[in-house]
Structure formats: C-alpha cells, structure tokens
Design a protein around this motif. Sequence first.
Motif, PDB file in Angstrom:
ATOM      1  N   MET A  38      -1.622   6.304   1.580  1.00 26.05           N
ATOM      2  CA  MET A  38      -2.878   5.701   2.012  1.00 26.05           C
ATOM      3  C   MET A  38      -3.068   5.821   3.519  1.00 26.05           C
ATOM      4  O   MET A  38      -4.182   5.732   4.026  1.00 26.05           O
ATOM      5  CB  MET A  38      -2.910   4.210   1.648  1.00 26.05           C
ATOM      6  CG  MET A  38      -2.962   3.935   0.183  1.00 26.05           C
ATOM      7  SD  MET A  38      -4.545   4.460  -0.468  1.00 26.05           S
ATOM      8  CE  MET A  38      -4.186   4.447  -2.213  1.00 26.05           C
TER       9      MET A  38
ATOM     10  N   LEU B 175       0.861  -1.185   0.000  1.00 25.51           N
ATOM     11  CA  LEU B 175       0.000   0.000   0.000  1.00 25.51           C
ATOM     12  C   LEU B 175       0.897   1.235   0.000  1.00 25.51           C
ATOM     13  O   LEU B 175       1.894   1.272   0.725  1.00 25.51           O
ATOM     14  CB  LEU B 175      -0.903   0.034   1.236  1.00 25.51           C
ATOM     15  CG  LEU B 175      -2.214  -0.737   1.232  1.00 25.51           C
ATOM     16  CD1 LEU B 175      -2.936  -0.537   2.555  1.00 25.51           C
ATOM     17  CD2 LEU B 175      -3.113  -0.312   0.090  1.00 25.51           C
ATOM     18  N   GLN B 176       0.516   2.234  -0.815  1.00 27.28           N
ATOM     19  CA  GLN B 176       1.274   3.480  -0.861  1.00 27.28           C
ATOM     20  C   GLN B 176       1.279   4.145   0.523  1.00 27.28           C
ATOM     21  O   GLN B 176       0.259   4.117   1.204  1.00 27.28           O
ATOM     22  CB  GLN B 176       0.590   4.453  -1.829  1.00 27.28           C
ATOM     23  CG  GLN B 176       0.380   3.918  -3.212  1.00 27.28           C
ATOM     24  CD  GLN B 176       1.642   3.989  -4.035  1.00 27.28           C
ATOM     25  OE1 GLN B 176       2.383   4.957  -3.930  1.00 27.28           O
ATOM     26  NE2 GLN B 176       1.892   2.969  -4.817  1.00 27.28           N
TER      27      GLN B 176
ATOM     28  N   ILE C 218     -10.832   4.556   0.289  1.00 27.46           N
ATOM     29  CA  ILE C 218     -10.004   3.599  -0.433  1.00 27.46           C
ATOM     30  C   ILE C 218     -10.882   2.474  -0.990  1.00 27.46           C
ATOM     31  O   ILE C 218     -12.026   2.316  -0.574  1.00 27.46           O
ATOM     32  CB  ILE C 218      -8.873   3.031   0.470  1.00 27.46           C
ATOM     33  CG1 ILE C 218      -9.464   2.309   1.682  1.00 27.46           C
ATOM     34  CG2 ILE C 218      -7.953   4.157   0.920  1.00 27.46           C
ATOM     35  CD1 ILE C 218      -8.416   1.711   2.585  1.00 27.46           C
ATOM     36  N   SER C 219     -10.338   1.726  -1.927  1.00 29.88           N
ATOM     37  CA  SER C 219     -11.126   0.661  -2.548  1.00 29.88           C
ATOM     38  C   SER C 219     -11.188  -0.573  -1.643  1.00 29.88           C
ATOM     39  O   SER C 219     -10.451  -0.668  -0.659  1.00 29.88           O
ATOM     40  CB  SER C 219     -10.490   0.279  -3.876  1.00 29.88           C
ATOM     41  OG  SER C 219      -9.289  -0.410  -3.634  1.00 29.88           O
TER      42      SER C 219
ATOM     43  N   GLN D 269      -7.849  -2.344  -1.369  1.00 25.92           N
ATOM     44  CA  GLN D 269      -6.914  -1.611  -0.519  1.00 25.92           C
ATOM     45  C   GLN D 269      -7.304  -1.758   0.947  1.00 25.92           C
ATOM     46  O   GLN D 269      -6.438  -1.924   1.812  1.00 25.92           O
ATOM     47  CB  GLN D 269      -6.901  -0.127  -0.914  1.00 25.92           C
ATOM     48  CG  GLN D 269      -6.218   0.105  -2.243  1.00 25.92           C
ATOM     49  CD  GLN D 269      -6.486   1.499  -2.794  1.00 25.92           C
ATOM     50  OE1 GLN D 269      -7.449   2.163  -2.418  1.00 25.92           O
ATOM     51  NE2 GLN D 269      -5.621   1.946  -3.683  1.00 25.92           N
TER      52      GLN D 269
ATOM     53  N   ARG E 177      -6.141  -5.007   2.219  1.00 24.08           N
ATOM     54  CA  ARG E 177      -4.698  -4.955   2.483  1.00 24.08           C
ATOM     55  C   ARG E 177      -4.425  -4.276   3.818  1.00 24.08           C
ATOM     56  O   ARG E 177      -3.526  -4.697   4.570  1.00 24.08           O
ATOM     57  CB  ARG E 177      -3.981  -4.184   1.368  1.00 24.08           C
ATOM     58  CG  ARG E 177      -3.828  -4.984   0.095  1.00 24.08           C
ATOM     59  CD  ARG E 177      -3.374  -4.101  -1.055  1.00 24.08           C
ATOM     60  NE  ARG E 177      -3.535  -4.803  -2.303  1.00 24.08           N
ATOM     61  CZ  ARG E 177      -2.581  -5.577  -2.831  1.00 24.08           C
ATOM     62  NH1 ARG E 177      -1.419  -5.682  -2.245  1.00 24.08           N
ATOM     63  NH2 ARG E 177      -2.809  -6.217  -3.953  1.00 24.08           N
TER      64      ARG E 177
END
Lengths: 277, 329
Positions: free
Chosen positions: B151, B147-148, B159-160, B163, B166
């Motif tokens: 985020m 994950l960036q 977020i999706s 994501q 995660r």
Amino acid sequence: MTEQNPILSVEGLCVGFRTAAGFADTVHDVSFSIGHRKTLCIVGESGSGKSVTCQAILGLLAGNGAQTGGRILFEGHDLGAMSETELEAIRGRGIGMVFQDPLGSLNPVHTVGRLLDEALLLHTQLNRSDRHVRSIELLRLVRIPDPEQRLKAYVHQFSGGMAQRVMIAIALACRPQLLIADEPTTALDVTIQAQILELLNHLKSELGMSLLFITHDLGVVAEMADDVVVMRHGRVVEAGPLTQVFNTPASDYTKSLLDAVARLDTPSPAYRWRDVS
Amino acid sequence: MMAVNREPLLQVSNLKRYYGGSSSWLRAGRTIKAVEDVSFFVRPGETFGVVGESGCGKTTTGRMIVGLDRPTAGSINFAGEELTTLSAEEWRIRRRKMQMIFQNPLSALDPRMTIRRQIREPLDLHDIGIPNERDAKVEELLDAVSLQPAMADRYPHQISGGQAQRAVIARALGLDPDLVVCDEPVSALDLSVQARVTALLQDLQERRGMAYVFISHDLRIVKKLSHRVAVMYLGQIVEVGDTDDVYRQPLHPYTRALIAAIPDMAPNHRSKRTTLQGDPPSPAAPPSGCHFHTRCHMARESCAREAPVLREIGGAHQVRCHFAEEFAS
C-alpha cells in the motif's frame, strides 16, 4: 416475503453499467416484493447495489446504465413495458422518492412554494389557488410550523431536518402509494433522525402508503421495517421478516453486520492510570 | 478517587471561541459563540468522548486543543504546560505529542503523494530518527495499522476509505503522540470497516497508552470506546461523567433525549418514545437562561431566566440543569 397482491415486485432484476474498463454488472438477480401498507428495508454497505436497485425501479439509471434482465411490476404492471409518458405518470402519482441530501436535491433558486407548485402542476389538474391550498396542507402534513410563511422561503433557509420534510412533502404531493426513501436520515443528527422516522411512520399509516426504505443503519431498520432485504456486492444475501433476519440471521454476512453494531448494553472500557513516557 | 500527585494529561479550562462580532456597528450583535466556557480534563491513556449534534461546538473544541484554532479565552494545559500563550513556532514543536485524525481521510491526505511519503513527511519535518532508517519506520507504522507494505506506493485515490483512514492513523502514530484528537474518525466508513477501525484505535491505545479525545455524533461508538464522556449542547458541556454512569442514568434532559433517539436494535422493542421537538437554536442567538429550555419537556419558568451551572451530582458526574436531582433518585 411473497405477498398475495404486492404493490411492487421486483423479479430477477439485473443492472449493468458501461465503463471505461468494460461492462460492469452491478446488480444480479435481485428479487423482492412489498405488500400494501408495509415497509421493506434494503440494507447494505456502500457498493452493495441498494441505491442502483431503486434507481432502476424509477427508471432513473444514469445514461451508461441499463436494466439487463428481470422485471419490475408496480401493481401488476410491468414498468419495463411502459412508455416514457406512462412512466412519468407513475413517478410522482404512483411512486414518490426521497433522497439522502435534501439541499442537493431541491432546486436552490426557487422558493419552497414554487417547488411544491411545480410537482402539483405536473401531476394534478388543480388550478392555481387550489395548488396553493394543497401546498399549505402538505407542509402541515409534514409538520412544518407556520406553513404560509415557509412557502415563501428558499431551501437554504431551512435546517437539514426541515429541508428533508420539504422533500417528503414534495414526494407526497400527488399521494403516491409507494414512497421510496434512499438514506433519508443519514445526513441528519440523531434527534432529528428520530423525528423524521416517526413522521414517516405516521404518514405511512395516515396515508396508507407502502415504504421502500434504503439504509445502511441497522438501528433504523429495526425501527422501521416489516421485511428486510440484505444486499452485498449486488446480490441479495438474505431476505425475510424483520424478527427472523435480526433474531436468527441465516447468512454469515448478516451476522457479521449485526455483530459490528456497537451495543449500548455492554459496559464501556474500564480506566486504569498509566504513566506517560 | 485517584492519587493526588497524578496530573491529568490535558486540562482545558473555561475555553471560549467566538466568531464574528467585529467592532463595526454594522455587524454588532452577530457574535457566534461556538464554544462557551468549556472545561474538562483527560487522563493519560484515557478516551474522553465528546458527543453532541451539529453546531454544538465539539469540532471547534477539538481544533483548539491541537492548535488549529485560537481560543478567544480560556486555557489549555497539556502535560503541565500552558499552550494558549505559545507562539506559532512553539506550537509546531509541541504538536508532535498531540495529533488529530479527521472525518474524511481522503481530504486529510495529499492526493499527489504516495502513502509512504505522507507517513514519512512528519518524521522528516520533526527530524525523528536517522533519515535512512525512516523508510523502515514507515513499514513498521503500516504494520501497526495492519496495512499491507504494498500500500505504501499507492496514491490516496487507489485505496479504500478504510485503508485511507488507517494511513492517516499511521501518519499520526509516527510522532508517538500522547494525545490524539479524533474528530468523527469512522463516521464516513461502512459499518464493518467502522468496527475494524475502532478496534484498531482501541488496540493502539492498549499498546501505546495514548489518550484520545473522541469527537462523534454516534452515541453507540462513543459508548463502546470512551472511559468518560461529555455531552455538548450549543457550545456548552451539559453533562460529563464516567460513560457507564452517563448512559445508565443520564441526568440532563438533553442527554436523555439523545439516548432515547438512538434507534433500538431489538426489533420487538419498538417504543413510543418522546422525541425532541424542533431544531437546535442558532448559536448566534442562544436562548436566555438555560440554552436547552426551548426544547426541554421539563422546563419551568425559572429556566428561561437563570442559566444553570455545571455542578457535581454524585462522584464525578456533573450536570448543567437546575432540576437534575429529579432524575438522580
């Protein structure tokens, strides 16, 4: 994909929605057609526009949505040029619809008998006792055991698979020529899914219907489809006969989808002991 | 076979969970046997798949392992320690080493907390590391699940689904668990996201040596991830063994029906298969004898009377059927 006399053809369909952030184009230039007694599967991930496409066909777009381009022809007649009354007649008698969540789509305060009766009352000229007979026939058609008793039951007294059969029975009440099924087995267990898929295939050949089947499950596509349309971000990425799309996919997206399915013929991981810290 | 001194990480024995059935005469006989006599073990670093249809007890089993539900009877032995007799406070401490990942990441995350705070919270609660190094640890965990770093300051609704799952995995990893119970962790995700999250789970297992109890109704994913697999029906394990053995030569008629019900990906292989008829019976009134006899195509008279036991047929392959030998040739 081009049929001589398709039952349904969608030509250059565009759909957009008004949102707080402005106008959002959701479906761009989508075209496909379904032949008589054929099954077309639209496959795509969430947000691909597959459900919006079938809502547009039925004229059931949400209030802030609108068809912004293209034509939808049912047996050669432009649905866009029809009045609400004419559309009402097409929905039900021409086109039946089955949704993903049967418990959420069927009215919980009425018995199954009443739900079926309502569909028959709206779309046929049958009198009360004929409607009762026809309701029993319909439940038998979708293989619900003991139909006379089940007519008196409410939807919440049915299992998910049985409730989905009820929804199919209602959709079939007026003998539609095209059945649109939007993820009809997604909420069901795999053995129940197999029963419903088999039932749909059986009904399709018995009643001579066409099927427009919307799904995200490529296994279901392989099981059901004559033709396949792959959608992504509101556009058609690939379309063609099932064997062509599955065996020689032209687009990278279709390839990646097919690769993402876990294969049953590859060996499971091998185990080796490790020590825990 | 394995060396004798190597103990399994998790040993579940004769686990039962009954709901309802109060002593009141008004409700007599309404006991729901969600889990009925379930036993299995999980080795360190192993993925143990649990498959079955809704209501088979797979989720209840998973919840009992991590202490979210108390067993009615039976024992759960984790890393050599009996867990069922622990007090709630002791449980909280033990739970560090066993984490759970749920189906819906958005309901597993607190909508009012940033991703950073959610991942940090268990580190604070269990007092792991030095407080002012914990933010760095959060970054590290985000990196582990790809994950960036940006985020970290988002809220779950920003977020999706992939994501968010995660982030849930990162939160579980923070405590460096030895066992993660994954309850349908990818069922709510799109196909391509599913493939990436399962690859992440496999990669993390490879690097950190965690064991998974992987609960799913998706037989394809279980086949891909699991070293061993158990098939459950109405609260009981009906078959268990090495994944390849179970899928290649299923010995229980229910397992055979489940595998036959998976849609075939080869477009030319449309087969006339035997589908299982009817719905699973209610766990409140399970059929007598073998629970599966009401839907079994090879059921005989004795099946309604005599309950089969889970027994070994060839190596580590166990099956709960009187007539399993007929498939074993």
